[in-house]
Enzyme design. Structure first.
Site: not given
Length: 349
Positions: A64, A110, A172, A199, A265-266, A313
């Site tokens: 997907k 990752r 983390e 984390d 995450i979705h 500026d």
């Protein structure tokens, strides 16, 4: 299905490579130069408004991911993959990398944290990909974590790919925050910082609240460090993935803080995030006029100038360049502007 063998067998403790000549992989966010060509120099940004994680061991979600439309698709070998499935996930991920162009999406992986015992196996596999564009390094606590992965790229990656692979450091922990300067200056390949809220809160024993006030210092430290050294800053995950009101609020706040994107995450989070991190059309129009005004006036030897009754500026010009760059990276149409009658003027000291 692609399978790879003949991998380099090294261990973290014994792994040592000679110092190599560093390639020129300076982050494109550092190219906001006002010395020539103005807007035309702002085309090479690699956008990361939505950085979307895909579990590396879930074949359905990997399939997907091809059509989700996120700026950056990150195949995860770390938290979402159990220890027993790490090996299978590595081969599923490299197959996914090689199988599709994913449109304009950046293709990233990752890996497991340096020192976890899994990172070498991860790198031995994914660095043989011809389409890998970025590596997310989790739990970064020092410059050594970045430098280790960069040296592995120099040693293992396909030579033609080495200049393309960029590094994204996930901060983390409290120690990572304390070492932030050495981390952001660790290696030219470093392109962005991620703030990993869950984390970080676990490390400090913080209790998450709806206001997110307990993470204010850490989030702004990430943005400040990234801005100081020309990197992108990617904000926390919205764990209430079914609550669009919360997501919109977090996006608004993150953009206001100075983050350039947000983790997802979705799939339903992606469009909301990517729209939220585009410049406002009114801001974009003004930014284009500022950049064009700067170009026109600098050719006349004019420094600061007036636009709509306000003095413009260099700090304002730099802001405008960044707005235009982000708009272009996000696929926005850059508006054509009509010159307005306004008196240019040298800034009085």
């Amino acid at each position: 299905m692609l399978r790879f063998s003949g991998l380099i067998n090294v261990t973290t403790k014994s792994f040592s490579l000679p110092v190599t000549t560093r390639i020129n992989t300076t982050s494109t966010w550092r190219f906001f130069s006002t010395t020539s060509n103005g807007i035309d120099n702002l085309n090479s940004i690699r956008p990361r408004r939505a950085l979307f994680y895909v579990p590396g061991s879930d074949e359905r979600k990997i399939h997907k991911s091809i059509s989700v439309g996120a700026d950056c698709v990150v195949y995860d070998l770390e938290d979402s993959v159990s220890s027993s499935k790490k090996g299978t996930a590595r081969h599923m991920v490299i197959d996914a990398l090689e199988a599709s162009e994913h449109g304009k999406a950046e293709k990233a992986v990752r890996i497991n944290a340096v020192g976890s015992g899994h990172e070498l196996d991860d790198l031995n596999v994914i660095l043989l990909s011809k389409r890998l564009q970025a590596i997310v390094i989790p739990k970064v606590q020092s410059a050594k974590d970045i430098q280790f992965v960069s040296r592995m790229i120099d040693s293992i990656a396909i030579e033609s790919q080495r200049e393309r692979i960029r590094l994204i450091a996930s901060i983390e922990s409290a120690l990572g925050m304390m070492n932030i300067k050495e981390i952001v200056t660790a290696d030219p390949r470093l392109d962005a910082l991620i703030f990993a809220a869950e984390d970080y809160c676990a490390d400090l024993g913080l209790v998450r609240s709806k206001s997110r006030e307990e993470m204010l210092f850490a989030r702004q430290l990430i943005v400040n460090a990234a801005g100081a050294y020309g990197l992108q800053a990617i904000d926390l995950v919205c764990v209430d993935y079914q609550d669009t009101e919360v997501l919109n609020e977090e996006c608004r706040e993150g953009k206001q803080f100075g983050f350039s994107g947000k983790q997802a995450i979705h799939p339903d989070q992606i469009d909301i995030i990517q729209k939220a991190f585009l410049p406002d059309p009114a801001d974009l129009e003004r930014a284009v006029r500022i950049v064009e005004g700067y170009e026109a006036n600098s050719q006349k030897g004019v420094g600061a100038f007036s636009l709509d009754g306000k003095m413009i500026d260099m700090p304002v010009v730099k802001w405008a360049e960044k707005v235009v760059a982000r708009a272009k990276a996000g696929g926005m149409v850059i508006p054509e502007t009509e010159p307005k009658k306004d008196v240019s003027t040298e800034k009085k000291k």
